[in-house]
Write a protein that holds these residues in place. Structure first.
Motif, PDB file in Angstrom:
ATOM      1  N   ILE A  21      10.141  11.515  -0.674  1.00 11.75           N
ATOM      2  CA  ILE A  21      11.388  11.458   0.088  1.00 11.75           C
ATOM      3  C   ILE A  21      11.105  11.090   1.543  1.00 11.75           C
ATOM      4  CG2 ILE A  21      13.334  12.846   0.933  1.00 11.75           C
ATOM      5  CD1 ILE A  21      13.570  11.985  -1.965  1.00 11.75           C
ATOM      6  N   ALA A  22       9.941  11.568   2.051  1.00  8.62           N
ATOM      7  CA  ALA A  22       9.590  11.219   3.433  1.00  8.62           C
ATOM      8  C   ALA A  22       9.395   9.716   3.573  1.00  8.62           C
ATOM      9  CB  ALA A  22       8.332  11.971   3.855  1.00  8.62           C
ATOM     10  N   GLN A  23       8.875   9.085   2.487  1.00  5.73           N
ATOM     11  CA  GLN A  23       8.684   7.640   2.530  1.00  5.73           C
ATOM     12  C   GLN A  23       9.976   6.889   2.226  1.00  5.73           C
ATOM     13  OE1 GLN A  23       5.005   7.840  -0.150  1.00  5.73           O
ATOM     14  NE2 GLN A  23       4.603   5.978   1.070  1.00  5.73           N
ATOM     15  N   ASP A  24      10.740   7.467   1.231  1.00 11.46           N
ATOM     16  CA  ASP A  24      11.944   6.767   0.772  1.00 11.46           C
ATOM     17  C   ASP A  24      13.016   7.821   0.475  1.00 11.46           C
ATOM     18  OD1 ASP A  24      13.889   5.198  -0.285  1.00 11.46           O
ATOM     19  OD2 ASP A  24      12.726   4.521  -2.030  1.00 11.46           O
ATOM     20  N   ALA A  25      13.854   8.123   1.460  1.00  9.65           N
ATOM     21  CA  ALA A  25      14.840   9.199   1.315  1.00  9.65           C
ATOM     22  C   ALA A  25      15.850   8.941   0.225  1.00  9.65           C
ATOM     23  CB  ALA A  25      15.565   9.412   2.656  1.00  9.65           C
ATOM     24  N   ALA A  65       0.839  -1.211   0.000  1.00 12.51           N
ATOM     25  CA  ALA A  65       0.000   0.000   0.000  1.00 12.51           C
ATOM     26  C   ALA A  65       0.865   1.250   0.000  1.00 12.51           C
ATOM     27  CB  ALA A  65      -0.911  -0.009   1.226  1.00 12.51           C
ATOM     28  N   ASP A  66       1.970   1.231   0.793  1.00  9.38           N
ATOM     29  CA  ASP A  66       2.864   2.391   0.831  1.00  9.38           C
ATOM     30  C   ASP A  66       3.563   2.586  -0.514  1.00  9.38           C
ATOM     31  OD1 ASP A  66       2.121   2.766   3.401  1.00  9.38           O
ATOM     32  OD2 ASP A  66       3.942   1.863   4.266  1.00  9.38           O
ATOM     33  N   GLN A  67       3.908   1.413  -1.151  1.00  2.00           N
ATOM     34  CA  GLN A  67       4.560   1.506  -2.446  1.00  2.00           C
ATOM     35  C   GLN A  67       3.635   2.117  -3.477  1.00  2.00           C
ATOM     36  OE1 GLN A  67       7.791   0.776  -3.037  1.00  2.00           O
ATOM     37  NE2 GLN A  67       7.539   1.495  -5.156  1.00  2.00           N
ATOM     38  N   ALA A  68       2.379   1.782  -3.418  1.00  3.50           N
ATOM     39  CA  ALA A  68       1.398   2.334  -4.362  1.00  3.50           C
ATOM     40  C   ALA A  68       1.245   3.831  -4.151  1.00  3.50           C
ATOM     41  CB  ALA A  68       0.058   1.618  -4.192  1.00  3.50           C
ATOM     42  N   GLN A  69       1.222   4.257  -2.862  1.00  3.65           N
ATOM     43  CA  GLN A  69       1.095   5.681  -2.560  1.00  3.65           C
ATOM     44  C   GLN A  69       2.318   6.434  -3.084  1.00  3.65           C
ATOM     45  OE1 GLN A  69      -1.563   7.285  -1.075  1.00  3.65           O
ATOM     46  NE2 GLN A  69      -0.425   9.146  -1.671  1.00  3.65           N
ATOM     47  N   LEU A  70       3.523   5.820  -2.914  1.00  3.55           N
ATOM     48  CA  LEU A  70       4.759   6.467  -3.393  1.00  3.55           C
ATOM     49  C   LEU A  70       4.716   6.661  -4.900  1.00  3.55           C
ATOM     50  CD1 LEU A  70       8.316   5.737  -2.169  1.00  3.55           C
ATOM     51  CD2 LEU A  70       7.864   5.668  -4.611  1.00  3.55           C
ATOM     52  N   GLU A  71       4.253   5.600  -5.608  1.00  3.53           N
ATOM     53  CA  GLU A  71       4.181   5.703  -7.063  1.00  3.53           C
ATOM     54  C   GLU A  71       3.192   6.771  -7.501  1.00  3.53           C
ATOM     55  OE1 GLU A  71       6.065   4.337  -9.237  1.00  3.53           O
ATOM     56  OE2 GLU A  71       7.199   3.107  -7.820  1.00  3.53           O
ATOM     57  N   GLN A  72       2.089   6.887  -6.749  1.00  2.00           N
ATOM     58  CA  GLN A  72       1.093   7.912  -7.092  1.00  2.00           C
ATOM     59  C   GLN A  72       1.690   9.320  -6.932  1.00  2.00           C
ATOM     60  OE1 GLN A  72      -2.326   7.223  -4.622  1.00  2.00           O
ATOM     61  NE2 GLN A  72      -2.957   5.360  -5.742  1.00  2.00           N
ATOM     62  N   ASN A  73       2.482   9.533  -5.836  1.00  2.51           N
ATOM     63  CA  ASN A  73       3.088  10.848  -5.619  1.00  2.51           C
ATOM     64  C   ASN A  73       4.124  11.189  -6.703  1.00  2.51           C
ATOM     65  OD1 ASN A  73       1.648  11.554  -3.317  1.00  2.51           O
ATOM     66  ND2 ASN A  73       3.058  10.469  -1.953  1.00  2.51           N
ATOM     67  N   LEU A  74       4.899  10.131  -7.111  1.00  3.49           N
ATOM     68  CA  LEU A  74       5.864  10.366  -8.194  1.00  3.49           C
ATOM     69  C   LEU A  74       5.151  10.749  -9.484  1.00  3.49           C
ATOM     70  CD1 LEU A  74       8.464   7.504  -7.598  1.00  3.49           C
ATOM     71  CD2 LEU A  74       8.902   9.971  -7.476  1.00  3.49           C
ATOM     72  N   ALA A  75       4.094  10.027  -9.791  1.00  3.13           N
ATOM     73  CA  ALA A  75       3.345  10.331 -11.019  1.00  3.13           C
ATOM     74  C   ALA A  75       2.754  11.736 -10.956  1.00  3.13           C
ATOM     75  CB  ALA A  75       2.257   9.288 -11.234  1.00  3.13           C
ATOM     76  N   ALA A  76       2.225  12.122  -9.778  1.00  3.87           N
ATOM     77  CA  ALA A  76       1.650  13.469  -9.629  1.00  3.87           C
ATOM     78  C   ALA A  76       2.723  14.535  -9.791  1.00  3.87           C
ATOM     79  CB  ALA A  76       0.973  13.589  -8.256  1.00  3.87           C
ATOM     80  N   ALA A  77       3.918  14.260  -9.247  1.00  5.29           N
ATOM     81  CA  ALA A  77       5.021  15.221  -9.390  1.00  5.29           C
ATOM     82  C   ALA A  77       5.411  15.400 -10.853  1.00  5.29           C
ATOM     83  CB  ALA A  77       6.218  14.756  -8.567  1.00  5.29           C
ATOM     84  N   GLU A  78       5.470  14.268 -11.573  1.00 10.53           N
ATOM     85  CA  GLU A  78       5.835  14.361 -12.996  1.00 10.53           C
ATOM     86  C   GLU A  78       4.790  15.140 -13.788  1.00 10.53           C
ATOM     87  OE1 GLU A  78       6.392  10.258 -13.837  1.00 10.53           O
ATOM     88  OE2 GLU A  78       8.555  10.328 -13.433  1.00 10.53           O
ATOM     89  N   ARG A  79       3.490  14.929 -13.417  1.00 11.24           N
ATOM     90  CA  ARG A  79       2.450  15.693 -14.118  1.00 11.24           C
ATOM     91  C   ARG A  79       2.574  17.191 -13.810  1.00 11.24           C
ATOM     92  NH1 ARG A  79      -0.706  11.215 -12.532  1.00 11.24           N
ATOM     93  NH2 ARG A  79      -1.535  12.373 -10.734  1.00 11.24           N
ATOM     94  N   ALA A  80       2.897  17.531 -12.590  1.00 14.52           N
ATOM     95  CA  ALA A  80       3.054  18.947 -12.225  1.00 14.52           C
ATOM     96  C   ALA A  80       4.242  19.579 -12.963  1.00 14.52           C
ATOM     97  CB  ALA A  80       3.249  19.079 -10.710  1.00 14.52           C
ATOM     98  N   ILE A  81       5.322  18.765 -13.095  1.00 14.58           N
ATOM     99  CA  ILE A  81       6.483  19.285 -13.848  1.00 14.58           C
ATOM    100  C   ILE A  81       6.090  19.530 -15.295  1.00 14.58           C
ATOM    101  CG2 ILE A  81       8.752  18.663 -14.744  1.00 14.58           C
ATOM    102  CD1 ILE A  81       9.271  17.252 -12.056  1.00 14.58           C
ATOM    103  N   ALA A  82       5.309  18.582 -15.864  1.00 15.83           N
ATOM    104  CA  ALA A  82       4.881  18.745 -17.257  1.00 15.83           C
ATOM    105  C   ALA A  82       4.022  19.984 -17.435  1.00 15.83           C
ATOM    106  CB  ALA A  82       4.137  17.493 -17.710  1.00 15.83           C
ATOM    107  N   LYS A  83       3.239  20.325 -16.392  1.00 14.01           N
ATOM    108  CA  LYS A  83       2.368  21.502 -16.478  1.00 14.01           C
ATOM    109  C   LYS A  83       3.092  22.771 -16.026  1.00 14.01           C
ATOM    110  CE  LYS A  83      -1.944  18.985 -15.611  1.00 14.01           C
ATOM    111  NZ  LYS A  83      -3.102  18.843 -14.715  1.00 14.01           N
ATOM    112  N   ALA A  84       4.431  22.669 -15.779  1.00 10.08           N
ATOM    113  CA  ALA A  84       5.230  23.824 -15.324  1.00 10.08           C
ATOM    114  C   ALA A  84       4.710  24.365 -14.019  1.00 10.08           C
ATOM    115  CB  ALA A  84       5.252  24.911 -16.395  1.00 10.08           C
TER     116      ALA A  84
END
Length: 836
Positions: free
Chosen positions: A311-315, A279-298
Motif C-alpha cells: 500500500i505504501a508503494q501503491d495505495a 524494479a519497484d514493480q518487482a518488489q511490490l509483486e514479491q510483497n504481495l506473494a509473501a503476504a499471500e504465503r503468510a495468509i496461507a500459513k495463518a
C-alpha cells in the motif's frame, strides 16, 4: 384438555379403587376421565370411570380385549377393575412437552394451521399404521369410533398416540369406513389438504363407496404412491426446507456461503497513477506473494506487514486492498466466533421452550434479539455483533435456567407427592403435625408459584416441601414406634391394680420412674429407637415387678380344697334346694342384695332364689350405696360381704323409668352356688333346675344356669393374663368373668382362678308363672388346658322383665351310659306346677 372440577362426580383428592384423583381431564364415550395417582405403584395415569347406569353385561370382557392392543401409536389401557358398581378403566397418561396433555388439535391451533411437510408425513403414517393394526386385531378387529385431532395426543418427542381407542365403538356403532372418513378430516387439518394430499383426503372421505379407500392399508399405499410421484422434485424441496430451517434459526445461508465484500473506499479521489519502475514493480509483486504465503500459513500479522509495504508503494492496489479486507473480515469473524457459536447453540435450546405456553412471549423476544445479532454479523459489523450475541447469550442462559427450574419443578411435583404419601402413611398428621402442616403449605405455595410462571420459586418451595415431608415421615414413623411402646407400658400399668402397684418395693418404683423419664427425654431429642427401647425396658421391668408382687400376694389367697376320691359322688351343689340359711341369705350361695335378688319362700316347695329384673339400674345402685349403708347392713358395692337383712328393701321406694333403664335390659340378675371341685375321674355331669318366669321366653332371651369351669392361675403358663375378677363368696378366691366393671379389671395373680370352660342350661319358659324342670348332660373337655379344676354354677335371668324363681339346682357326676341317655332327651321338661 379440561382441568376444572365442576360437573364431575369425583372431587380432587378423592379415592376410588386403588387410585387418588389429582384432577379431572374431561369425558369420553364411556364416562368421566381423571388424572389419577396409583396408590400402589405411585405413578400417574388416566382413569375412565364408567358409571353404574352405563355398565352393561359383557362390557368388562370387551375392555379386557382392548387392554391387549399393543401399538406404538395407541395409548395403552390396562385391564379394568370394579368398585361400587362402577367400572374403572386405567390407562396411559401421554405427557407432552409442556408437562401436561397436548393434543394434535392444540398443536395445530398453536401453529395457526397445518404442520410442515416433514413433520406431518411421519405423524400421519404412524396414525394410519395404528388404524391398520387395530382394524386387523386378532382377526375380528377393533374400530376407534371417534378419531379426530382432539383424540390424538403428542408426546414430548412429538410422537402421536391415539387416545380412548375403541371406547366410542363400545358405546355405540362404529365401522372401518367411519374411521377412514375421520382419518381424512385429520389429514386435511394436519396438511391443509392440498397438493399431493388432495387425493388422499378425497379417497378417505369417500370410504365406504366404490371410489373410496376400503382399508387403512390402502391409505398407506396411497401415501407411498404420492411420494414416488414426486421423484427428484424432492431434492429441490429439500433445498427449500434447508433454507427455511436456516431462516428459522436465524442464519442466512447466503451469508454463510459468500465471501464478504470489502468496504467501500471513502478516501479522496487519487490522481491517475503513472507507470512504476520495473524494479519497484518487482518488489511490490514479491510483497504481495509473501503476504499471500503468510495468509496461507495463518500468520495474519506477518501478512499485514507485507501488505502495508504494498500500500505504501501503491495505495490503490486492488489485490492488496482485497487481501486486507479478507484479513479484516476473518479477524472480525474470529473475534465474534466464540460468542456466536455459544449463541447459536443456546438459540437451538431456547426454541425447544416454544412448547411451554408461559415462556412463548420470552422466546419471541429472544428470537428478535437473536435476529438483530445475526443481522449485525451478516453486515460485518463485528463489534455490534459481538455485543448483541453476548447480550443474547446472557438472556438465553437466564431463560434456559428458568426452563430448567420449570423442568425440575415438574419433576419435583411427583417427588413431593411421593414424599407426601410416605408422610401420610407414617401418620405424620398425628405424630409430626408441625412438619405435616408446613409441608402442605409449601406444597400449595409451590403449586401457586408454578401456575404464575415463577419457576425458580416453585422449584425452591417444592424442594422444601419434599424435605419437610421426608422429615415428617421420619418423625411420624419414629414417634409412632415410641407411641406403640408407650401405650404398651401404659396398658401394663393400667391392668395392674392399685393394690399390687402399692406393694412394689421402693427401689423398683424409683427405677421405673427413671426409665419412664429417660424414654420421654430420648423422644424429645428425636432418638426414637432409643426411646422405644427405653419404654420396652420399662415395661419389662414393670411386668417383672408386678409378677413378683402378684405371687407374693397370691400366696396368701384362699384356695378351694381339691375333691377327694377318684370321682365325685352325690349332689355336688351345696344347699341346692335352698332350704338352709339365715338372716335372709341361703347357705352356700353368693350374697343377695335383697332388692333384685332375694331368698324367697315361694319355691318348689319351700325356699328358692327370686330375681326381679324390672328394677331400675339407678335404684339398685341407690339401694346398695345409700340405704344399705345407712341402715348399717355392713355390705359393700360388690356384694362380697354380708349379712343382708331380708327386710331391707321392704319399704324401699322404687323410681319410675322405661324398660330399657332396668337391670334386665343391661346386666341382668344372678346368684352363684358354692364352687364345686372336680375330681380326677369326673368326666360326665348332669345339671338340673326348677325355674319359672313372668312370661313365655323369647327366641333370644330366657333364664339359664351358666356352667363355668376354672383352673388355678399358673404364673409360668398364664403370664400377662388380664380379666375382670370378682369374689362371689366371702373370704373365697377370685374368679375371672367375661364381663365386669372397670374397677374389677386387673391382672391375674397367684391364687386366682381363670375361666377355661363355658356351658349353659337353657330354661325356655313355655308360659308365664309355671314351674318347669330342666336338665342337661355335658362332658368336660379332654384337652388339659381346657379341663377345669373347679365348676361354678350361676343362676341368671334378664328378659322379659319381671320376677324369676330358681329352685332345686343340682349337679351330679354320672357315668357315660347315663350321660348318653340324658343327652338323647336334650333339655327335657319333667312336669310343671302352677304358682299360687
Amino acid at each position: 384438555m379440561a382441568t376444572g372440577s365442576q360437573g364431575f362426580s369425583l372431587a380432587q383428592g378423592a379415592f376410588i379403587g386403588a387410585y387418588r384423583v389429582l384432577e379431572p381431564l374431561g369425558r369420553n364415550a364411556l364416562g368421566e376421565k381423571y388424572l389419577v395417582r396409583n396408590n400402589q405403584t405411585r405413578r400417574n395415569g388416566v382413569l375412565t370411570v364408567v358409571g353404574p347406569s352405563a355398565v352393561r353385561p359383557g362390557l368388562v370382557e370387551e375392555l379386557q380385549a382392548l387392554a391387549n392392543l399393543e401399538h406404538a401409536a395407541i395409548a395403552r389401557i390396562e385391564p379394568p377393575a370394579e368398585d361400587r358398581g362402577q367400572v374403572l378403566v386405567p390407562g396411559e397418561y401421554v405427557e407432552g412437552i409442556g408437562g401436561g396433555e397436548t393434543s394434535l388439535a392444540d398443536e395445530l391451533a398453536k401453529r395457526g394451521g397445518a404442520l410442515a411437510e416433514e413433520v406431518a408425513e411421519p405423524l400421519l403414517r404412524s396414525l394410519v399404521d395404528a388404524l391398520a393394526y387395530g382394524h386387523g386385531f386378532r382377526g375380528t378387529g377393533r374400530c376407534h369410533g371417534s378419531l379426530s385431532p382432539r383424540t390424538v395426543a403428542l408426546t414430548k418427542q412429538g410422537h402421536p398416540r391415539l387416545l380412548d381407542y375403541g371406547f366410542s365403538a363400545l358405546a355405540g356403532e362404529a365401522s372401518v369406513a367411519g374411521d377412514i372418513r375421520a382419518l381424512g378430516q385429520v389429514v386435511a387439518a394436519t396438511t391443509g389438504g392440498g397438493g399431493r394430499w388432495q387425493k388422499v383426503v378425497e379417497g378417505c372421505r369417500a370410504a365406504g363407496t366404490p371410489g373410496g379407500f376400503g382399508s387403512a392399508r390402502e391409505v398407506l399405499a396411497a401415501f407411498d404412491q404420492a411420494e414416488a410421484s414426486r421423484g427428484r422434485k424432492g431434492l429441490a424441496a429439500l433445498a427449500a426446507i434447508l433454507v427455511v430451517l436456516a431462516v428459522g434459526i436465524g442464519i442466512g445461508v447466503a451469508v454463510l456461503l459468500r465471501k464478504p465484500a470489502p468496504p467501500v473506499a471513502t478516501t479522496p479521489k487519487m490522481p491517475e497513477k503513472t507507470a512504476m519502475p520495473a524494479a519497484d514493480q518487482a518488489q511490490l509483486e514479491q510483497n504481495l506473494a509473501a503476504a499471500e504465503r503468510a495468509i496461507a500459513k495463518a500468520e495474519p500479522e506477518l501478512a499485514r506487514r507485507f501488505l502495508d509495504r504494498v500500500i505504501a508503494q501503491d495505495a490503490r492496489n486492488a489485490r492488496a486492498l482485497k487481501l486486507l479486507g479478507d484479513l479484516d473480515t476473518e479477524a472480525g469473524m474470529a473475534r465474534v466466533g466464540a460468542v456466536k457459536d455459544k449463541a447459536d447453540r443456546l438459540w437451538g435450546q431456547v426454541r425447544q421452550l416454544e412448547a411451554v405456553p408461559s415462556l412463548v412471549p420470552e422466546v419471541a423476544r429472544l428470537g428478535e434479539q437473536y435476529r438483530l445479532a445475526v443481522g449485525a454479523y451478516s453486515g460485518m459489523d463485528f463489534a455490534a455483533a459481538e455485543t448483541r450475541y453476548g447480550e443474547f447469550a446472557a438472556a438465553a442462559e437466564a431463560l434456559l435456567a428458568r426452563g430448567d427450574d420449570r423442568q425440575v419443578a415438574l419433576r419435583l411435583k411427583d417427588e413431593v407427592e411421593d414424599a407426601h404419601d410416605a408422610a401420610e402413611d407414617a401418620r405424620a398428621a398425628l405424630y409430626a403435625k408441625d412438619d405435616w402442616e408446613l409441608g402442605l403449605a409449601r406444597r400449595q405455595e409451590g403449586r401457586v408459584a408454578f401456575d404464575e410462571g415463577d419457576y425458580p420459586t416453585s422449584r425452591k418451595l417444592r424442594e422444601e416441601a419434599r424435605q419437610v415431608f421426608a422429615d415428617a415421615a421420619r418423625r411420624g414413623r419414629g414417634r409412632a414406634k415410641v407411641e406403640v411402646e408407650r401405650k404398651a407400658y401404659d396398658a401394663a400399668n393400667e391392668y395392674a391394680d392399685a393394690e399390687l402397684l402399692a406393694a412394689l418395693p421402693r427401689d423398683r418404683r424409683e427405677r421405673l420412674q427413671r426409665l419412664v423419664a429417660e424414654a420421654g427425654t430420648l423422644a424429645d431429642e428425636e432418638r426414637f429407637d432409643e426411646s422405644a427401647a427405653a419404654w420396652q425396658k420399662a415395661r419389662t421391668e414393670l411386668n417383672a415387678a408386678l409378677k413378683d408382687a402378684a405371687m407374693e400376694a397370691g400366696e396368701k389367697a384362699p384356695v378351694i380344697a381339691a375333691a377327694t376320691g377318684p370321682r365325685s359322688v352325690g349332689e355336688l351343689v351345696v344347699n341346692g334346694d335352698l332350704e338352709r340359711g339365715a338372716g335372709g341369705q341361703p347357705e352356700g350361695w353368693s350374697i343377695l342384695d335383697g332388692l333384685t335378688a332375694k331368698w324367697s319362700t315361694q319355691g318348689k316347695p319351700g325356699r328358692c332364689l327370686e330375681f326381679d329384673t324390672g328394677v331400675l339400674q339407678v335404684d339398685k345402685q341407690r339401694f346398695i350405696q345409700e340405704i344399705a349403708k345407712v341402715e348399717g347392713l355392713g355390705m359393700n358395692e360388690s356384694l362380697t360381704t354380708g349379712p343382708i337383712d331380708p327386710n331391707a328393701a321392704k319399704d324401699f321406694q322404687r323410681s319410675k323409668g322405661g324398660q330399657y333403664e332396668t337391670v334386665g335390659a343391661h346386666e341382668g340378675v344372678w346368684a352363684f352356688a358354692k364352687p364345686v371341685p372336680v375330681a380326677p375321674g369326673d368326666q360326665y355331669f348332669v345339671v338340673e333346675v326348677d325355674c319359672l318366669g313372668p312370661e313365655k321366653s323369647t327366641p333370644l332371651f330366657y333364664p339359664q344356669v351358666f356352667v363355668r369351669g376354672f383352673q388355678k392361675f399358673d404364673p409360668q403358663k398364664d403370664a400377662g393374663r388380664s380379666s375382670w375378677f370378682h369374689t362371689p363368696h366371702p373370704d373365697g378366691p377370685a374368679f375371672s368373668e367375661q364381663f365386669g366393671t372397670d374397677a374389677q379389671r386387673r391382672r391375674a395373680r397367684l391364687g386366682d382362678y381363670l375361666m377355661v370352660y363355658r356351658h349353659s342350661l337353657v330354661c325356655r319358659n313355655r308360659d308365664a308363672n309355671i314351674w318347669e324342670h330342666y336338665r342337661m348332660a355335658f362332658k368336660l373337655p379332654d384337652e388339659p388346658r381346657f379341663r377345669p379344676e373347679v365348676l361354678l354354677l350361676k343362676a341368671y335371668a334378664m328378659w322379659p322383665l319381671g320376677v324369676y324363681r330358681f329352685d332345686n339346682l343340682r349337679l351330679r357326676s354320672v357315668d357315660e351310659a347315663e350321660f348318653n341317655e340324658i343327652s338323647k332327651q336334650g333339655h327335657s321338661i319333667e312336669g310343671f306346677m302352677p304358682i299360687e
